[in-house]
Design an enzyme around this catalytic site. Sequence first.
Site, PDB file in Angstrom:
ATOM      1  N   MET A 144       0.766  -0.920  -0.199  1.00 11.70           N
ATOM      2  CA  MET A 144       0.170  -0.203  -0.159  1.00 11.70           C
ATOM      3  C   MET A 144       0.521   1.725   0.461  1.00 11.70           C
ATOM      4  O   MET A 144       1.979   1.644   0.834  1.00 11.70           O
ATOM      5  CB  MET A 144      -0.671  -0.117   1.208  1.00 11.70           C
ATOM      6  N   CYS A 145       0.555   2.199  -0.808  1.00 11.97           N
ATOM      7  CA  CYS A 145       1.384   2.913  -0.758  1.00 11.97           C
ATOM      8  C   CYS A 145       0.286   4.884  -1.939  1.00 11.97           C
ATOM      9  O   CYS A 145      -1.399   4.439  -1.151  1.00 11.97           O
ATOM     10  CB  CYS A 145       1.957   3.432  -2.010  1.00 11.97           C
TER      11      CYS A 145
END
Length: 444
Positions: A1-2
Site C-alpha cells: 500500500m502506498c
Amino acid sequence: MCDTFFSPSYRNLHGNAILAKNSDREPNEAQQIVRFPAQQRSQKRVKATFIAVDCPEQVHEVILSKPFQMWGAEMGVNEHGVAIGNEAVFTKMHLARKNTGLTGMDLLRLALEQSKTAQLALEIILELLGKYGQDACGGYQDKGMFYSNSFLIADPHSAYVLETAGPFWAYKHIDSFYAISNVLTLGTDFDQIHPDAQAFAYQKSWMKEGVPFDFQRAFSESIMTFLGKGLSRKHQCELQASALDSPKFSIQDAFGILRSHRIKDNFEPCQGDMGNICLHAQGLLTPSQTTGSMVAELRANAQSSVWLTGSSAPCLSVFKPFYFGTNTLNADVFPQASKRMDHSYWWQWEKIHRKALSDYRSLHAKIQLFQQENENTWLEEDQILSLSMDMKKKEELSQNAVDACLWLVKALEQQKVNSKFNIRSFAYFLYWKWQNRVMKHEGN
C-alpha cells in the site's frame, strides 16, 4: 500500500513542481536507493523482474527507490525531470498469476529510462501494458500479491494520473494538487480510456449503458479496496495540502504529509492502521510498513533535486538530497541493501526504527529535533545550489547528509530503551518479534 501526490509549479514556494510518495511494503523488504547513469546498453532487450522486454539501447540517468530484490522501482526521477510513483489498485479483472507480465515497478523504471516528458512516459507505459501486460507478483514473501497499478507521472510542466484494471486503462491530465492511493480515482472525468474498456464492462454488467461511463465504479473491487483504506489516505493528503497556513506549498510541507498519522497527539506505532499515511505494520490487518519515502522537486530550467529517506517510517527518518551526475549512491560508497541485516543504509537505520517500536516517544523526539535542524539547513543549501553546475558541492551536500544520519544511528544505538509492558500492544510486540525472527532466518 502506498500514497503518492503531485503539486503543480504555480502553487509551490519556489515555482517548481513537486511529486512525493510513501512506499509501503512488507516490513523486512529492504528498499535500495540507487542511481543508474545514462548508458548505451549492449542489447536491445533487458531482463525486468520476471520477463525480458524490448528496450532501446540508449537509456537516461535515473535515481530510484526500489525493493532490493526487484528490477523495477517504487518511485524515481530521471535526468530530464520526469518523476513517477505507482500504487497497487484492486480491481475486478482476473490476473492469471503466472508471472508472465511486468510489475508496476517495472513499468515505472522502463518509462523513466526512456522518456523526456511526462506525456512520453505515459505513452510508454500504455505501450508496454498492451504488449506485455501486468500479470506479475508485486509481493516479497507474500507470493500471492498480484494487483493492477495506478501511476502519477509528472515533469516540471505537466502531470497525468493513469489508472489500470488488467489490460484496461484510463488517464487524465492534471493541473492542480492530486493524490492517489490504493483505490481507483477516475470516475467519469477521464480524458482517454482504453478503446475496449466500456464494451467489456457492459458485457459483464458492471455498468449500464446509457449513463456516463464511470471507470472507478466499473472496475473497482470492493473488499480489498475497503480493507486498504486508500480513499481515506487520499483524502488526508488532499485535506492537509488545502489546510496549510501558507498559500504556497513547500518541500517541508510534502515531508510533513508523508510523516502524518491520523492520531495527532501521543501517537504510538501500535495504534497505527491502514488509514495512516506514515504506515506502521502491526499484523494481519496492517501488514504493510512505509519502507521508503521520496519528495522530488522538478525544475524546468535546472537539475531536479531528489529527497529520499532510504529507510522505514518517515516520522522516524530523515530526508536527504541526491543529485544526478554525482557519486554518492555508487555501490562502493553506499552499500546496497539485501535480505539480511547488513551494512547498507536501510538496515543500519532499521536498527533504530525497530528500537523505536519499544520507546517511540523518546526516540521520535530526538530524531524530530535532528530532522528540523538538518533538513532545513540542507534545503537552504539545495536552493543555493539549484542553479549551479558545481557537481562537487552537490555531491558533498549529499554525502554530508548521509554521514550525519549514520552518525545519528551510532548515537541512538547507545540509548537505553524505556519499554513498558502494555496489554493493548502485546500482540503488536509479538508480531514484530516474529518479523525479527523471519528476518534472521532469511539472512542465513
